[in-house]
Design an enzyme around this catalytic site. Structure first.
Site, short mmCIF file in Angstrom:
data_model
loop_
_atom_site.label_atom_id
_atom_site.label_comp_id
_atom_site.label_asym_id
_atom_site.label_seq_id
_atom_site.Cartn_x
_atom_site.Cartn_y
_atom_site.Cartn_z
CG ASP A 37 -1.85 -1.21 1.25
OD1 ASP A 37 -2.26 -1.68 0.17
OD2 ASP A 37 -2.14 -1.70 2.36
CD GLU A 211 -13.06 -4.84 -4.78
OE1 GLU A 211 -13.91 -4.86 -5.69
OE2 GLU A 211 -13.14 -5.53 -3.75
O1 FUB Z 1 -3.29 -3.81 2.90
C1 FUB Z 1 -4.60 -4.09 3.31
C2 FUB Z 1 -5.59 -3.76 2.23
O2 FUB Z 1 -5.27 -4.46 1.04
C3 FUB Z 1 -5.57 -2.31 1.80
O3 FUB Z 1 -6.22 -1.46 2.70
C4 FUB Z 1 -6.20 -2.43 0.47
O4 FUB Z 1 -6.06 -1.28 -0.32
C5 FUB Z 1 -5.50 -3.63 -0.09
O5 FUB Z 1 -4.26 -3.29 -0.65
#
Ligand code: FUB
Length: 453
Positions: A37, A211
């Site tokens: 992220d 998404e």
């Molecule tokens: O890293 C946890 C979750 O997975 C994030 O909040 C989303 O964007 C996805 O990458």
């Protein structure tokens, strides 16, 4: 994470072959842990990269802290450790997921989603610091907003109005006040229309491609919302709008589905005349959907402001400038490493540690000029020490010098060692290769070359 052990295991199983002396590419950006992220921020001529941290061997998004890295040249990244974690927020229970840092009036605000102890739902908290590398404290002592949804992004418009956007499965925004930790007006749901966010087939509950993971910014008067699309696996798509609240028009794919992770998450910046796209994948050994790694590509906007298709590479972005080896360089400033980890150093910052025989770090594009006479390093060892070999071009490249590291009596008991070097000139990749006996050898806090003459 001891990558060398994983690599050795995979080699033993015949799954990968790593020829001696192979020069590694520079994606993923971080090799010492799994990161996810990415959220880049440009500040005072450096890029600060905020990430999540996937725990080793995770089988879920098991994430307890966030991490910070920074770079002035887009290839050598300094590890600043973890200046914010779940413990920062007394009301948070779990799930240190995707956030973003923005700067306003000299303060840095880190918006993050976490699960709360009280409700067990996801909420958005805000960390604040006077420095881009922290430490960050809880700005509010409670969530800023809580509606069970994730992935905050903040855009400060040209007129000074800041907007917080977030959401999965919906997409929300709210107008932040200038204090950045309160808001005015209601929490508003952005209509997820197929014109605005594309058409998803096969899921009646989610008719559009949106998404999660929005990244909203303004460039040349156009508002962009770059987001993770479809699930699963995700790709990165984007929409544009004439204003911060829409109406949004879907513009297509930026990064197709690829890269051994069923999620992806984008962050975009302009830095020193170039544009950079950050994302994550599962490219490290042991990597996958819950053990991800951040990476970066350089790109150029099309003349009409649209974004070209960007594919994942192992080469990453080109170096923007050079690294000066004649000033103190933190050992944790790394283009590529093998086997080592980082940890907080007693004198502040981080050090490279957990070094075994044969581990190495690489810095890219060191401006060696007309030559160096000696190499110095700040080292510590509770064991027997070992040697630091200074090599050119690869971990087995020409050896310019070799410094003996003595036992110092402790892993944080620091001593400076020096040794002569020769044959260093021009601009080259430098490798510090660590050798010695068995077990952990020594730690390195920083290093520096001295010019010849
Ligand atoms: O890293 C946890 C979750 O997975 C994030 O909040 C989303 O964007 C996805 O990458």
């Amino acid at each position: 994470m001891k990558r060398r052990l994983i690599t050795a295991l995979l080699c033993t199983l015949g799954l990968i072959v790593v020829p001696a002396g192979t020069a590694h590419a520079d994606n993923p950006i971080v090799q010492t842990i799994h990161t996810a992220d990415p959220a880049p921020l440009v500040h005072n001529g450096r890029v600060y990269l905020y990430t999540g941290h996937d725990e080793d061997n995770s089988t879920w998004f098991t994430m307890k802290e966030w991490r910070v890295y920074s770079s002035a040249d887009m290839v050598n990244w300094t590890d600043h450790g973890s200046p914010m974690s779940l413990a920062t927020f007394s009301w948070a229970k779990a799930d240190a997921w995707a956030g973003q840092v923005v700067e306003r009036n000299g303060k840095f605000y880190w918006y993050v989603p976490v699960t709360t102890k009280a409700s067990g739902r996801m909420a958005i908290g805000v960390g604040v610091s006077n420095s881009p590398t922290g430490p960050f404290t809880d700005a509010l002592g409670r969530p800023l907003v809580e509606n069970g949804e994730i992935d905050p992004t903040v855009m400060i418009d040209s007129d000074g109005q800041a907007y917080l956007y977030w959401g999965n499965p919906n997409l929300w925004y709210v107008r932040l006040n200038t204090d950045m930790i309160s808001y005015s007006g209601g929490v508003t749901r952005i209509p997820l229309t197929t014109a605005g966010f594309g058409t998803r087939t096969g899921d009646a509950n989610r008719p559009t491609l949106y998404e999660e993971g929005p990244w909203v910014y303004k460039r040349n008067g156009l508002y962009y919302n770059v987001f993770a699309a479809k699930c699963c696996s995700e790709f990165i798509g984007y929409s544009t709008a004439p204003g911060p609240t829409g109406p949004w028009t879907y513009r297509g794919t930026i990064m197709p589905t690829q890269g051994s992770s069923f999620t992806n998450h984008a962050g975009i910046i302009d830095f020193d005349g170039g544009s950079y796209f950050f994302y994550h994948n599962g490219a490290l050994p042991g990597g996958g959907g819950f053990t991800r790694s951040v990476a970066v590509e350089k790109f150029t906007y099309n003349a009409d402001g649209t974004i070209p298709t960007i594919n994942m590479t192992t080469a990453g972005a080109p170096q923007n400038g050079t690294l000066d080896p004649y000033v103190r360089q933190e050992a944790e400033t790394i283009a590529w490493s093998s086997g080592v980890e980082t940890e907080p150093a007693s004198g502040g910052g981080m050090n490279v540690g957990f070094i075994d025989n044969g581990d190495y770090i690489k810095v890219k594009g060191a401006a060696l000029g007309s030559g160096a006479s000696s190499f110095s390093a700040r080292v510590a060892s509770a064991a027997a020490g070992g040697r630091i070999e200074v090599r050119l071009g690869s971990p087995t490249g020409t050896q310019a010098g070799s410094c003996t590291v003595p036992a110092t009596g402790g892993w944080q008991t620091w001593s400076t060692v020096s040794c002569p070097v020769s044959g260093l000139s021009g601009t080259q990749d430098l490798y510090l290769r660590f050798t010695g006996g068995s077990g952990y050898l020594f730690n390195v806090d920083w290093w520096q070359l001295t010019r010849a003459g």
